[in-house]
Design an enzyme around this catalytic site. Structure first.
Site, mmCIF file in Angstrom:
data_model
loop_
_atom_site.group_PDB
_atom_site.id
_atom_site.type_symbol
_atom_site.label_atom_id
_atom_site.label_comp_id
_atom_site.label_asym_id
_atom_site.label_seq_id
_atom_site.Cartn_x
_atom_site.Cartn_y
_atom_site.Cartn_z
ATOM 1 N N ASP A 37 15.317 -14.159 -35.181
ATOM 2 C CA ASP A 37 14.877 -15.131 -36.197
ATOM 3 C C ASP A 37 13.790 -16.062 -35.659
ATOM 4 O O ASP A 37 13.491 -17.084 -36.268
ATOM 5 C CB ASP A 37 16.072 -15.959 -36.687
ATOM 6 C CG ASP A 37 16.706 -16.777 -35.569
ATOM 7 O OD1 ASP A 37 16.235 -16.665 -34.404
ATOM 8 O OD2 ASP A 37 17.659 -17.524 -35.847
ATOM 9 N N ARG A 96 -3.692 -36.392 -30.311
ATOM 10 C CA ARG A 96 -4.667 -37.023 -31.208
ATOM 11 C C ARG A 96 -4.011 -37.826 -32.329
ATOM 12 O O ARG A 96 -4.637 -38.659 -32.942
ATOM 13 C CB ARG A 96 -5.597 -35.950 -31.810
ATOM 14 C CG ARG A 96 -6.620 -35.468 -30.806
ATOM 15 C CD ARG A 96 -7.495 -34.368 -31.363
ATOM 16 N NE ARG A 96 -6.865 -33.076 -31.290
ATOM 17 C CZ ARG A 96 -7.498 -31.929 -31.536
ATOM 18 N NH1 ARG A 96 -8.755 -31.930 -31.884
ATOM 19 N NH2 ARG A 96 -6.871 -30.780 -31.443
ATOM 20 N N HIS A 130 -6.820 -36.242 -24.856
ATOM 21 C CA HIS A 130 -7.551 -36.942 -25.888
ATOM 22 C C HIS A 130 -6.949 -38.332 -26.157
ATOM 23 O O HIS A 130 -5.764 -38.523 -26.123
ATOM 24 C CB HIS A 130 -7.498 -36.113 -27.158
ATOM 25 C CG HIS A 130 -8.415 -36.667 -28.159
ATOM 26 N ND1 HIS A 130 -9.759 -36.473 -28.101
ATOM 27 C CD2 HIS A 130 -8.199 -37.477 -29.202
ATOM 28 C CE1 HIS A 130 -10.321 -37.123 -29.085
ATOM 29 N NE2 HIS A 130 -9.401 -37.741 -29.766
ATOM 30 N N ASP A 173 -18.694 -38.700 -27.972
ATOM 31 C CA ASP A 173 -17.666 -39.686 -28.269
ATOM 32 C C ASP A 173 -17.923 -40.921 -27.428
ATOM 33 O O ASP A 173 -17.910 -40.856 -26.199
ATOM 34 C CB ASP A 173 -16.297 -39.086 -27.918
ATOM 35 C CG ASP A 173 -15.154 -39.926 -28.447
ATOM 36 O OD1 ASP A 173 -15.277 -41.171 -28.418
ATOM 37 O OD2 ASP A 173 -14.156 -39.347 -28.890
ATOM 38 N N LYS A 196 -19.735 -40.639 -33.964
ATOM 39 C CA LYS A 196 -19.419 -39.661 -34.999
ATOM 40 C C LYS A 196 -18.255 -40.193 -35.830
ATOM 41 O O LYS A 196 -17.474 -41.034 -35.367
ATOM 42 C CB LYS A 196 -19.057 -38.309 -34.377
ATOM 43 C CG LYS A 196 -17.826 -38.332 -33.520
ATOM 44 C CD LYS A 196 -17.344 -36.937 -33.163
ATOM 45 C CE LYS A 196 -16.020 -37.029 -32.443
ATOM 46 N NZ LYS A 196 -15.459 -35.829 -31.991
ATOM 47 N N ARG A 198 -15.280 -38.672 -38.688
ATOM 48 C CA ARG A 198 -14.801 -37.514 -39.453
ATOM 49 C C ARG A 198 -13.582 -37.983 -40.224
ATOM 50 O O ARG A 198 -12.752 -38.728 -39.702
ATOM 51 C CB ARG A 198 -14.575 -36.367 -38.470
ATOM 52 C CG ARG A 198 -13.174 -35.886 -38.253
ATOM 53 C CD ARG A 198 -13.056 -35.096 -36.969
ATOM 54 N NE ARG A 198 -13.390 -33.701 -37.160
ATOM 55 C CZ ARG A 198 -13.577 -32.851 -36.150
ATOM 56 N NH1 ARG A 198 -13.481 -33.250 -34.904
ATOM 57 N NH2 ARG A 198 -13.856 -31.608 -36.377
ATOM 58 N N ASP A 223 -17.200 -32.253 -23.501
ATOM 59 C CA ASP A 223 -16.135 -32.763 -24.371
ATOM 60 C C ASP A 223 -14.780 -32.358 -23.798
ATOM 61 O O ASP A 223 -14.712 -31.486 -22.933
ATOM 62 C CB ASP A 223 -16.301 -32.245 -25.808
ATOM 63 C CG ASP A 223 -15.779 -33.244 -26.849
ATOM 64 O OD1 ASP A 223 -15.110 -34.231 -26.457
ATOM 65 O OD2 ASP A 223 -16.017 -33.041 -28.051
ATOM 66 N N GLY A 229 -14.999 -26.396 -33.180
ATOM 67 C CA GLY A 229 -16.384 -26.333 -32.709
ATOM 68 C C GLY A 229 -17.299 -27.248 -33.507
ATOM 69 O O GLY A 229 -18.491 -27.359 -33.219
ATOM 70 N N GLY A 230 -16.745 -27.933 -34.527
ATOM 71 C CA GLY A 230 -17.562 -28.774 -35.409
ATOM 72 C C GLY A 230 -18.300 -29.872 -34.653
ATOM 73 O O GLY A 230 -19.489 -30.124 -34.900
HETATM 74 C C1 R5P Z 1 -12.371 -35.623 -30.618
HETATM 75 O O1 R5P Z 1 -12.782 -36.750 -30.699
HETATM 76 C C2 R5P Z 1 -12.438 -34.778 -29.388
HETATM 77 O O2 R5P Z 1 -13.002 -35.426 -28.299
HETATM 78 C C3 R5P Z 1 -13.168 -33.486 -29.682
HETATM 79 O O3 R5P Z 1 -14.519 -33.797 -29.920
HETATM 80 C C4 R5P Z 1 -12.576 -32.807 -30.867
HETATM 81 O O4 R5P Z 1 -11.192 -32.679 -30.724
HETATM 82 C C5 R5P Z 1 -13.213 -31.449 -31.052
HETATM 83 O O5 R5P Z 1 -12.692 -30.848 -32.187
HETATM 84 P P1 R5P Z 1 -13.571 -29.861 -33.035
HETATM 85 O O6 R5P Z 1 -14.078 -28.783 -32.119
HETATM 86 O O7 R5P Z 1 -12.634 -29.346 -34.086
HETATM 87 O O8 R5P Z 1 -14.703 -30.658 -33.632
#
Ligand code: R5P
Length: 299
Positions: A37, A96, A130, A173, A196, A198, A223, A229-230
């Site tokens: 399961d 996070r 993070h 960041d 940035k 989001r 990073d 990857g955004g």
């Molecule tokens: C967020 O502030 C972290 O430092 C990374 O930039 C983030 O977790 C990257 O996530 P993603 O690749 O989805 O943009």
């Protein structure tokens, strides 16, 4: 007497093996299976009574399954009377979500810490976690924790192996200044921190930076996590729009969610390097020596 164990998530078993060698400790065995399961079965194959256990278990995707394996293994070490339990969680899931961004949201990082506290874990070691934007010791809601970094190893690799002499370094960041301080003597002093924003983890962030002198520069983007990857994609578009000659990426934990790798290549990233925290074709930096160097002098 020290004994190192590795869980089944990500590259934990290999990291545990390398760590046991580097620390001159025994390597323990775990039997981990899934019941029909999907519940997790764990059995510890060594006697840990009175021993110093060092347990490596990443909680990268699938996070929830990996966390359950982590919790029940740690709790079993405790029940079997290990003298001390140090847990190494290179990729720390839920870090996070460490505050209530919107009313009513779970503070998941706190819940994870509460469980580690209840098990009475002695120390938690993690890597470029993070939100804990300083390196070194911190308290994860009462759990004694230490944030190590792969930043210097990645920076050295980029300098020596990618033929980049004087890069401009983008850190997407503003909170990651400790990283800049740590690698300044390797990559030089040309840093660009991006602002940035989001709205949710499902969206690409917006970059608010307007100026940066990147004309004909080799750019390295650093990073902690590459998820969708955004963030890196937006930072790459920013660098190329400012005239960068070439963009390479150095990240500690590379998840490559969906087709992030292809999207980054299409956006103009020429190379990505990462650690073996999560094993990828781009993993060039082993994390075990980073962990071992720190642990050697302290355990
Ligand atoms: C967020 O502030 C972290 O430092 C990374 O930039 C983030 O977790 C990257 O996530 P993603 O690749 O989805 O943009």
């Amino acid at each position: 007497m020290k004994i190192v164990f590795g869980g089944t998530c990500s590259n934990s078993i290999n990291v545990a093996e390398e760590l046991a060698r580097a620390l001159d400790a025994d390597l323990g065995g775990l039997e981990v299976k899934r019941f029909p399961d999907e519940e997790t079965y764990v059995r510890i194959l060594n006697d840990v009574k009175g021993k110093h256990v060092i347990y490596v278990q990443s909680t990268a995707p699938p996070q929830d399954t990996c966390l359950v394996e982590l919790f029940i293994t740690l709790d079993t070490f405790r029940r079997l009377k290990a003298k001390r339990i140090d847990v190494i969680i290179p990729y720390l899931a839920y870090a996070r979500q460490d505050k209530e961004f919107k009313r009513g949201e779970a503070i998941s990082a706190r819940t994870v810490a509460k469980i580690l506290n209840a098990i009475r874990v002695d120390r938690l070691y993690t890597l470029d976690v993070h939100l804990y934007r300083r390196l070194g010791p911190f308290s994860l809601y009462g759990v004694k924790a230490y944030n190590l970094s792969a930043g210097r190893a990645l920076a050295r690799y980029v300098k020596s192996n990618l033929g980049i002499e004087a890069p401009a370094t983008i850190i997407p960041d503003r909170g990651h200044t400790p990283l800049a301080d740590m690698i300044r003597d390797i990559v030089g002093d040309h840093f660009v921190f991006l602002r940035k924003r989001r709205k949710t983890g499902w969206e690409y962030p917006k970059i608010y930076e307007k100026t940066a002198d990147l004309q004909r520069k080799d750019v390295v983007i650093f990073d902690d996590i590459l998820g969708t990857g955004g963030t890196i994609l937006k930072a790459t578009q920013f660098a190329l729009a400012k005239g960068a000659k070439r963009v390479v990426v150095a990240v500690t934990h590379a998840l490559f969610i969906d087709n992030a790798r292809e999207r980054l290549r299409e956006a103009g990233v020429s190379q990505i390097v990462t650690t073996d925290s999560i094993l990828q074709p781009e993993s060039v930096i082993p994390i075990a020596p980073i962990m071992a160097e720190y642990l050697k002098s302290r355990i």
